[in-house]
Design a protein around this motif. Structure first.
Motif, PDB file in Angstrom:
ATOM      1  N   LEU A 179       0.893  -1.120  -0.123  1.00 59.66           N
ATOM      2  CA  LEU A 179       0.126   0.151  -0.091  1.00 59.66           C
ATOM      3  C   LEU A 179       0.894   1.341  -0.070  1.00 59.66           C
ATOM      4  CD1 LEU A 179      -2.889  -0.931   2.617  1.00 59.66           C
ATOM      5  CD2 LEU A 179      -2.974  -0.762   0.098  1.00 59.66           C
ATOM      6  N   SER A 180       2.190   1.260   0.379  1.00 59.65           N
ATOM      7  CA  SER A 180       2.994   2.282   0.232  1.00 59.65           C
ATOM      8  C   SER A 180       3.524   2.792  -1.025  1.00 59.65           C
ATOM      9  CB  SER A 180       4.361   2.068   1.007  1.00 59.65           C
ATOM     10  OG  SER A 180       4.377   1.764   2.335  1.00 59.65           O
ATOM     11  N   TYR A 181       2.985   2.157  -2.021  1.00 57.26           N
ATOM     12  CA  TYR A 181       3.316   2.460  -3.600  1.00 57.26           C
ATOM     13  C   TYR A 181       2.735   4.046  -3.710  1.00 57.26           C
ATOM     14  CZ  TYR A 181       3.222   2.755  -8.651  1.00 57.26           C
ATOM     15  OH  TYR A 181       3.184   3.232  -9.683  1.00 57.26           O
ATOM     16  N   ARG A 182       1.484   4.121  -3.527  1.00 58.93           N
ATOM     17  CA  ARG A 182       1.034   5.250  -4.015  1.00 58.93           C
ATOM     18  C   ARG A 182       1.554   6.348  -3.142  1.00 58.93           C
ATOM     19  NH1 ARG A 182      -5.376   4.424  -4.624  1.00 58.93           N
ATOM     20  NH2 ARG A 182      -5.409   6.578  -5.483  1.00 58.93           N
ATOM     21  N   PRO A 183       1.511   6.441  -1.767  1.00 58.56           N
ATOM     22  CA  PRO A 183       2.196   7.535  -1.190  1.00 58.56           C
ATOM     23  C   PRO A 183       3.600   7.852  -1.378  1.00 58.56           C
ATOM     24  CG  PRO A 183       1.159   6.066   0.307  1.00 58.56           C
ATOM     25  CD  PRO A 183       1.043   5.277  -1.027  1.00 58.56           C
ATOM     26  N   ALA A 184       4.475   6.768  -2.012  1.00 59.00           N
ATOM     27  CA  ALA A 184       5.729   7.004  -2.280  1.00 59.00           C
ATOM     28  C   ALA A 184       6.035   7.786  -3.792  1.00 59.00           C
ATOM     29  CB  ALA A 184       6.385   5.598  -2.203  1.00 59.00           C
ATOM     30  N   ARG A 185       4.873   7.273  -4.415  1.00 55.54           N
ATOM     31  CA  ARG A 185       4.855   8.082  -5.804  1.00 55.54           C
ATOM     32  C   ARG A 185       4.552   9.308  -5.713  1.00 55.54           C
ATOM     33  NH1 ARG A 185       0.804   5.685 -10.242  1.00 55.54           N
ATOM     34  NH2 ARG A 185      -0.908   6.632  -8.728  1.00 55.54           N
ATOM     35  N   ASN A 186       3.641   9.662  -4.610  1.00 57.95           N
ATOM     36  CA  ASN A 186       3.120  11.112  -4.484  1.00 57.95           C
ATOM     37  C   ASN A 186       4.299  11.877  -3.911  1.00 57.95           C
ATOM     38  OD1 ASN A 186       0.846  12.934  -3.856  1.00 57.95           O
ATOM     39  ND2 ASN A 186       1.768  12.917  -1.804  1.00 57.95           N
ATOM     40  N   LEU A 187       5.238  11.280  -3.245  1.00 58.06           N
ATOM     41  CA  LEU A 187       6.480  12.156  -2.586  1.00 58.06           C
ATOM     42  C   LEU A 187       7.325  12.602  -4.021  1.00 58.06           C
ATOM     43  CD1 LEU A 187       7.668   9.969   0.309  1.00 58.06           C
ATOM     44  CD2 LEU A 187       6.481  12.342   0.340  1.00 58.06           C
ATOM     45  N   LEU A 188       7.263  11.776  -4.963  1.00 58.72           N
ATOM     46  CA  LEU A 188       7.998  11.844  -5.976  1.00 58.72           C
ATOM     47  C   LEU A 188       7.368  12.824  -7.282  1.00 58.72           C
ATOM     48  CD1 LEU A 188       9.723   8.489  -6.517  1.00 58.72           C
ATOM     49  CD2 LEU A 188      10.805  10.460  -5.408  1.00 58.72           C
ATOM     50  N   SER A 189       6.059  12.987  -6.911  1.00 63.29           N
ATOM     51  CA  SER A 189       5.333  13.544  -8.043  1.00 63.29           C
ATOM     52  C   SER A 189       5.371  15.382  -7.926  1.00 63.29           C
ATOM     53  CB  SER A 189       3.823  13.356  -7.856  1.00 63.29           C
ATOM     54  OG  SER A 189       2.926  14.086  -8.699  1.00 63.29           O
ATOM     55  N   ARG A 190       5.397  15.783  -8.922  1.00 67.60           N
ATOM     56  CA  ARG A 190       5.679  17.346  -9.087  1.00 67.60           C
ATOM     57  C   ARG A 190       4.178  17.989  -8.478  1.00 67.60           C
ATOM     58  NH1 ARG A 190       8.638  18.995 -14.678  1.00 67.60           N
ATOM     59  NH2 ARG A 190      10.794  17.956 -14.101  1.00 67.60           N
ATOM     60  N   ARG A 191       3.111  17.172  -8.694  1.00 68.29           N
ATOM     61  CA  ARG A 191       1.923  17.482  -7.975  1.00 68.29           C
ATOM     62  C   ARG A 191       1.488  16.834  -6.698  1.00 68.29           C
ATOM     63  NH1 ARG A 191      -1.933  17.498 -13.747  1.00 68.29           N
ATOM     64  NH2 ARG A 191      -0.666  19.075 -14.822  1.00 68.29           N
ATOM     65  N   GLN A 192       2.540  17.030  -5.827  1.00 63.71           N
ATOM     66  CA  GLN A 192       2.363  16.231  -4.569  1.00 63.71           C
ATOM     67  C   GLN A 192       1.038  16.750  -4.097  1.00 63.71           C
ATOM     68  OE1 GLN A 192       5.778  17.166  -2.093  1.00 63.71           O
ATOM     69  NE2 GLN A 192       4.879  16.024  -0.196  1.00 63.71           N
ATOM     70  N   ARG A 193       0.353  15.828  -3.259  1.00 64.26           N
ATOM     71  CA  ARG A 193      -0.750  16.226  -2.610  1.00 64.26           C
ATOM     72  C   ARG A 193      -0.579  16.071  -0.862  1.00 64.26           C
ATOM     73  NH1 ARG A 193      -5.618  12.648  -5.062  1.00 64.26           N
ATOM     74  NH2 ARG A 193      -6.785  14.109  -3.624  1.00 64.26           N
ATOM     75  N   MET A 194      -1.126  16.781  -0.298  1.00 64.82           N
ATOM     76  CA  MET A 194      -0.805  16.823   1.286  1.00 64.82           C
ATOM     77  C   MET A 194      -2.245  16.069   1.762  1.00 64.82           C
ATOM     78  SD  MET A 194       0.108  20.538   2.346  1.00 64.82           S
ATOM     79  CE  MET A 194      -1.254  21.575   2.202  1.00 64.82           C
ATOM     80  N   ASN A 195      -1.871  15.538   2.806  1.00 63.28           N
ATOM     81  CA  ASN A 195      -2.884  14.672   3.885  1.00 63.28           C
ATOM     82  C   ASN A 195      -3.914  13.961   3.010  1.00 63.28           C
ATOM     83  OD1 ASN A 195      -1.723  16.087   5.842  1.00 63.28           O
ATOM     84  ND2 ASN A 195      -2.707  17.810   5.709  1.00 63.28           N
ATOM     85  N   THR A 196      -3.667  12.863   2.016  1.00 65.28           N
ATOM     86  CA  THR A 196      -4.427  11.968   1.252  1.00 65.28           C
ATOM     87  C   THR A 196      -4.517  10.848   1.810  1.00 65.28           C
ATOM     88  OG1 THR A 196      -3.648  13.680  -0.699  1.00 65.28           O
ATOM     89  CG2 THR A 196      -4.739  11.256  -1.034  1.00 65.28           C
ATOM     90  N   THR A 197      -5.664  10.473   1.880  1.00 60.87           N
ATOM     91  CA  THR A 197      -5.901   9.005   2.196  1.00 60.87           C
ATOM     92  C   THR A 197      -6.303   8.110   1.027  1.00 60.87           C
ATOM     93  OG1 THR A 197      -6.597   9.603   4.324  1.00 60.87           O
ATOM     94  CG2 THR A 197      -7.467   7.419   3.602  1.00 60.87           C
ATOM     95  N   TYR A 198      -5.829   7.098   0.797  1.00 58.32           N
ATOM     96  CA  TYR A 198      -6.060   6.205  -0.533  1.00 58.32           C
ATOM     97  C   TYR A 198      -6.869   5.323  -0.513  1.00 58.32           C
ATOM     98  CZ  TYR A 198      -1.851   8.774  -1.846  1.00 58.32           C
ATOM     99  OH  TYR A 198      -0.761   9.916  -2.049  1.00 58.32           O
ATOM    100  N   GLU A 199      -7.361   4.784   0.931  1.00 53.94           N
ATOM    101  CA  GLU A 199      -8.489   3.751   1.075  1.00 53.94           C
ATOM    102  C   GLU A 199      -9.031   3.985   2.502  1.00 53.94           C
ATOM    103  OE1 GLU A 199      -7.010   2.127   3.766  1.00 53.94           O
ATOM    104  OE2 GLU A 199      -5.166   2.780   3.510  1.00 53.94           O
ATOM    105  N   PRO A 200     -10.410   3.459   2.633  1.00 51.46           N
ATOM    106  CA  PRO A 200     -11.099   4.005   3.768  1.00 51.46           C
ATOM    107  C   PRO A 200     -10.537   3.437   5.027  1.00 51.46           C
ATOM    108  CG  PRO A 200     -11.929   2.156   2.476  1.00 51.46           C
ATOM    109  CD  PRO A 200     -11.103   2.482   1.658  1.00 51.46           C
ATOM    110  N   LEU A 201      -9.557   2.627   5.125  1.00 52.40           N
ATOM    111  CA  LEU A 201      -9.106   2.148   6.457  1.00 52.40           C
ATOM    112  C   LEU A 201      -7.997   2.975   6.928  1.00 52.40           C
ATOM    113  CD1 LEU A 201      -9.371  -1.920   6.224  1.00 52.40           C
ATOM    114  CD2 LEU A 201     -10.856  -0.204   7.070  1.00 52.40           C
ATOM    115  N   HIS A 202      -7.491   3.876   6.026  1.00 48.80           N
ATOM    116  CA  HIS A 202      -6.498   4.794   6.389  1.00 48.80           C
ATOM    117  C   HIS A 202      -4.990   4.269   6.796  1.00 48.80           C
ATOM    118  CE1 HIS A 202      -9.131   8.290   6.944  1.00 48.80           C
ATOM    119  NE2 HIS A 202     -10.217   7.503   7.078  1.00 48.80           N
TER     120      HIS A 202
END
Length: 510
Positions: free
Chosen positions: A341-364
């Motif tokens: 499940l860390s794939y999407r948060p890790a990709r977000n870190l590298l993205s130029r359009r980084q998003r803050m405080n984002t939850t990717y699934e309902p269990l957080h």
């Protein structure tokens, strides 16, 4: 580590027969395959007593944060999400399916049930702080942590706007890992202790990147010229922090970049370097605690950093037994799940359009974090007033509602509330930035002021209409700034305000 009966170089020797003094040379010696001393070896890569101190401090501190979170929910929910609240849970669960927001309250909701869950969570968290989980068998201890996580997940997933803060997801993510850390009966699982460092890394590194990619004042080191004055809820020392020399503000910002972008990498190095990195993060977070009120965000970051501390200089680690096989399997599966499940948060870190405080699934379970990608230069405050006059004229006398944390009375020194979370005060800060932040709840809030709703008034510091509700309520936006040293000495005021403009015209239930 040698197995029982293992000679040098790993060679299996015959075990002596106690019936013979020199039993190793006797033909009557039995093979060792059924010997009770034949056990599976301790595997240091999976569990190690060297992590006992980090686990102990992390778990007890995390339970203290849980305690504050449940108390906050228990004391505020009726006005916010209760049966007669501004955003009722019952209306929310009718339009949002269970799979999108799993919660106990999807099955049934009542204020009594919510209060029972919140106060039960607070009681259980207090017991864990006192060491109850370490006094229980391993399975029962895991159940305690799982109940804390499930109860708070149930609250967050129906909390709507009031629970839309990054530290809610951070508490749930850390709380999920805490379920599988074990207790004093076993050595801590190494991989899960390292996953706590991975959470801390994403919190700090994500916050550092969002700053560099966001407001230019982070790059030219001037953001703290404004931040202490314009932050959501200043604390008692914020006025003094604001008046520090500007060169020191620039040093603060530069040090922040180092601690958030360089130091977190050292969390994954051997001791004592990892402990030094954790201590630097802790010191930075305590500096933020002194300078403002950010609920339990800073405290929870400190808690995560304690998991990387090495306690061996303070005391020798105890020799804890290896976990049972079933536990190892469960912990390994959890580690695989979290890493996947860390794939999407890790990709977000590298993205130029980084998003803050984002939850990717309902269990957080694994989330993205970050704060203050942009800094407000001017502070605006929504000031809410009421009047008992039957009609509004130029001579109407308006009296202000006072809140616990948000600025109002210019002579009132800001107070310290964190880690307690004043949810209404925080949302009113957002409301001053844009009316869009209040479209779902502000009208309902005004309606409750017009009837002197007791649950809503408990969230306020001062109700200017204790005997009868106001006839009209209005809201204006004022520009606030900290006073200077001279203004403070002359007037005794911590704030100066000016240039009011209408936010909500005089409104009445009639």
């Amino acid at each position: 580590m040698q197995r029982a009966g293992e000679g040098e170089g790993g060679r299996l020797d015959r075990l002596p027969d106690p019936r013979y003094e020199g039993g190793a040379d006797s033909p009557a010696v039995r093979p060792p395959s059924r010997s009770p001393t034949w056990r599976r070896p301790a595997v240091q890569w999976f569990s190690s007593s060297a992590y006992w101190f980090g686990r102990l401090v992390f778990q007890r501190s995390l339970a203290a944060v849980y305690l504050v979170a449940f108390l906050t929910a228990a004391l505020q929910f009726r006005a916010l999400i209760g049966e007669r609240g501004m955003l009722p849970v019952s209306a929310f669960v009718r339009r949002v399916p269970f799979r999108s927001a799993p919660s106990l309250f999807q099955l049934r909701y009542s204020d009594r049930l919510f209060a029972l869950c919140a106060w039960s969570g607070a009681a259980l968290a207090g017991a864990v702080v006192a060491g109850a989980a370490d006094a229980l068998p391993l399975g029962a201890a895991m159940v305690c942590w799982a109940v804390l996580w499930a109860l708070y997940l149930s609250i967050v997933n129906v909390g709507q706007t009031w629970y839309g803060f990054g530290w809610e997801s951070l508490l749930l993510e850390a709380g999920f890992l805490a379920v599988f850390l074990g207790n004093d009966d076993i050595a801590p699982p190494v991989i899960l202790m390292w996953l706590l460092r991975w959470v801390l890394f994403r919190v700090e590194f994500g916050a550092g990147l969002i700053k560099l990619r966001g407001d230019p004042c982070w790059r030219d080191l001037t953001c703290l010229y404004y931040h202490h004055e314009t932050q959501p809820m200043p604390g008692p020392l914020s006025w003094f922090f604001h008046h520090l020399p500007k060169p020191l503000h620039r040093v603060e910002v530069a040090a922040n970049h180092v601690v958030q972008l360089v130091v977190p990498i050292a969390l994954f190095t051997p001791q004592p370097v990892a402990s030094i990195a954790a201590c630097l993060i802790i010191c930075t977070q305590l500096w933020l605690v002194l300078s403002g009120n950010f609920a339990w965000l800073n405290w929870l970051t400190v808690v995560l950093a304690t998991s990387a501390l090495d306690g061996s200089p303070l005391a020798s680690p105890p020799s804890l037994p290896r976990p049972p096989l079933w536990y190892e399997i469960v912990a390994a599966l959890v580690a695989v799940l979290v890493l996947a499940l860390s794939y999407r948060p890790a990709r977000n870190l590298l993205s130029r359009r980084q998003r803050m405080n984002t939850t990717y699934e309902p269990l957080h379970l694994v989330n993205s974090y970050g704060a203050f990608g942009s800094i407000t230069r001017i502070r605006h405050e929504v000031v809410i007033e009421g009047t008992a006059d039957e009609s509004v004229t130029d001579r109407t006398v308006w009296r202000e509602y006072e809140f616990h944390g948000k600025p109002g009375d210019v002579r009132r020194m800001p107070r310290q509330f964190a880690p307690y979370h004043l949810r209404l005060d925080w949302l009113l800060w957002f409301l001053a930035l844009s009316p869009a932040y209040g479209h779902s709840w502000f009208g309902a809030f005004v309606e409750r002021l017009l009837v002197n709703d007791p649950d809503t008034l408990r969230l306020l510091r001062h109700n200017p209409f204790p005997d009868a509700p106001p006839v009209f309520v209005r809201a204006r936006v004022w520009r606030y700034r900290f006073t200077t040293w001279q203004e403070l000495r002359t007037t005794g005021a911590w704030w100066h305000r000016e240039a009011p403009r209408e936010f909500l015209p005089p409104t009445t239930l009639r």
